[in-house]
Design an enzyme around this catalytic site. Structure first.
Site, PDB file in Angstrom:
ATOM      1  N   GLU A 182       0.816  -1.209   0.000  1.00 53.62           N
ATOM      2  CA  GLU A 182       0.000   0.000   0.000  1.00 53.62           C
ATOM      3  C   GLU A 182       0.857   1.269   0.000  1.00 53.62           C
ATOM      4  OE1 GLU A 182      -2.197  -2.848   2.901  1.00 53.62           O
ATOM      5  OE2 GLU A 182      -0.195  -2.616   2.045  1.00 53.62           O
TER       6      GLU A 182
ATOM      7  N   THR B 168      15.349 -39.270   0.033  1.00 51.23           N
ATOM      8  CA  THR B 168      15.467 -38.519  -1.213  1.00 51.23           C
ATOM      9  C   THR B 168      16.891 -38.011  -1.403  1.00 51.23           C
ATOM     10  OG1 THR B 168      13.143 -37.845  -1.188  1.00 51.23           O
ATOM     11  CG2 THR B 168      14.638 -36.477  -2.467  1.00 51.23           C
TER      12      THR B 168
ATOM     13  N   ARG C  30      16.243 -22.970 -10.756  1.00 52.43           N
ATOM     14  CA  ARG C  30      17.238 -22.710 -11.801  1.00 52.43           C
ATOM     15  C   ARG C  30      16.596 -22.189 -13.087  1.00 52.43           C
ATOM     16  NH1 ARG C  30      18.742 -27.194  -9.062  1.00 52.43           N
ATOM     17  NH2 ARG C  30      18.090 -28.740 -10.609  1.00 52.43           N
TER      18      ARG C  30
ATOM     19  N   ASP D  90      18.713 -39.278  -4.653  1.00 56.45           N
ATOM     20  CA  ASP D  90      18.773 -38.302  -5.741  1.00 56.45           C
ATOM     21  C   ASP D  90      19.863 -37.250  -5.582  1.00 56.45           C
ATOM     22  OD1 ASP D  90      16.575 -39.648  -6.674  1.00 56.45           O
ATOM     23  OD2 ASP D  90      15.120 -38.132  -6.059  1.00 56.45           O
TER      24      ASP D  90
END
Length: 389
Positions: free
Chosen positions: A61, A206, A217, A210
């Site tokens: 605002e 995970t 990115r 991985d």
């Protein structure tokens, strides 16, 4: 005043304010991302527009008022969340609206923060400003949901991100990098999803499978660095993960170091905690365990205490189910690969895959979007209604 006093011009200007608010998602925590537009109804001119600045201030605002200058006199301001009425690092936005000479204020939803909770609107009315409420309320509740549940439930908004093949299954990595089941368009959208959250959470499985970076990115958005969060009860993950390495030393393509927090149990090996903190600058946070697992309500409450309002959960099925069973899921974004034989999945197949991965959940379909060759399915829990409109 209520929606009966709203015009089609009000609806159009509020739509612009809502899109402005979306731009700030993932950038304004612990404050909500708010959009503001100042317009002249008589001429149909949009005079100024703004969104909450990075880090939460200045507020939308006051920025819009500064951009409009003297042209605020007699104009209307459109705001996606009730203007604040309390003194913090800056003065109340409601006072700034009054001082600017605006004649109308169109506000999407009331702020549940007890420091505001209708007082901002009351301040505007007391100054003779016409207040119209509820325009764009449904969209505003979702955009602002992280702030709403932070105040009302002491937790962030939780979005589960699932990427599944045509059979509704995930792909396991081999320890060096993720294995992708969806195409480039779906992966790019997943990075945009990261950019719109304050933190990304995975489990230690995970990280072992991985070794992800969990950064955004996309071109032009690499400066958006959500906090990376991992749950690891006994710190059995790989201590030299790519997330750990980029905590202490940012690679050339990152503008700065990306934070990495690890939640562990209160009885985790102190030497393991010290190794991660000293060698990589990772922060470890101990929380209670219940039935052999980290207690998720304690995790999300700690995240809120650290300023996180929007959490993206990217972990595997075990993590997704844990959040679902704890009733901590607001939204699921499912990227599903097409079936070469049957083509694009329909809602029935998408829901079957969702239930297979996280169990039964009561979520409504909010969006279906083609991301060739894949499809995005967005499911949401029904939102709460504001208590005062």
């Amino acid at each position: 005043m209520d929606l009966k006093n709203a015009t089609s011009f009000d609806t159009h200007m509020m739509a612009i304010a809502l899109r402005m608010a979306e731009r700030g998602l993932g950038q304004t925590a612990p404050n909500p991302s708010v959009g503001a537009v100042i317009a002249n109804e008589a001429t149909g001119e949009l005079i100024a527009r703004s969104v909450t600045a990075k880090g939460g201030r200045p507020h939308a605002e006051t920025q819009a008022i500064a951009l409009a200058g003297d042209r605020t006199r007699g104009a209307t301001i459109y705001v996606t969340l009730e203007p604040c009425s309390h003194h913090g690092h800056t003065g109340p936005c409601s006072d700034a609206i009054v001082a600017a000479g605006l004649k109308r204020a169109v506000v999407a939803i009331e702020d549940p923060d007890p420091r505001v909770a209708g007082r901002g609107l009351d301040r505007l009315r007391a100054a003779g400003i016409e207040v119209v409420r509820g325009v764009g309320a449904k969209d505003a509740r979702w955009i602002t949901r992280g702030h709403i549940v932070r105040v009302t439930e002491r937790r962030p908004l939780v979005t589960l991100k699932l990427a599944l093949n045509a059979n509704g299954e995930i792909a396991r990595g081999g320890g060096d990098a993720p294995v992708f089941v969806t195409g480039a368009n779906a992966r790019a959208h997943g990075h945009l999803l990261r950019a719109r959250h304050d933190a990304i959470l995975v489990g230690e499985g995970t990280v072992r499978d991985d070794d992800p970076l969990l950064t955004c990115r996309l071109p032009g958005l690499s400066q958006r660095l959500p906090v990376r969060v991992m749950l690891s009860r006994h710190l059995n993950e790989r201590p030299d993960s790519r997330m750990a390495k980029t905590t202490l030393q940012a690679p050339d393509w990152l503008p700065e170091r990306a934070p990495f927090w690890i939640f562990c149990s209160e009885d985790a090996d102190p030497a393991r905690r010290q190794l991660r903190e000293d060698a990589f600058g990772v922060e470890t946070i101990a929380v209670p365990t219940v039935v052999g697992k980290l207690w998720l309500p304690a995790v999300v409450e700690e995240l809120v205490a650290r300023g996180i309002t929007r959490l993206l959960v990217e972990g595997g099925p075990g993590m997704w189910r844990s959040f679902a069973h704890a009733s901590l899921v607001d939204e699921v974004v499912l990227y599903m690969a097409a079936d070469p034989a049957r083509g694009t999945a329909n809602e029935s197949r998408a829901r079957k895959a969702l239930q297979h991965q996280i169990g039964p959940v009561e979520l409504s379909l909010a969006e279906t979007r083609p991301l060739e060759p894949d499809t995005l399915w967005r499911f949401r829990r029904e939102t709460m209604k504001t208590t005062r409109l």
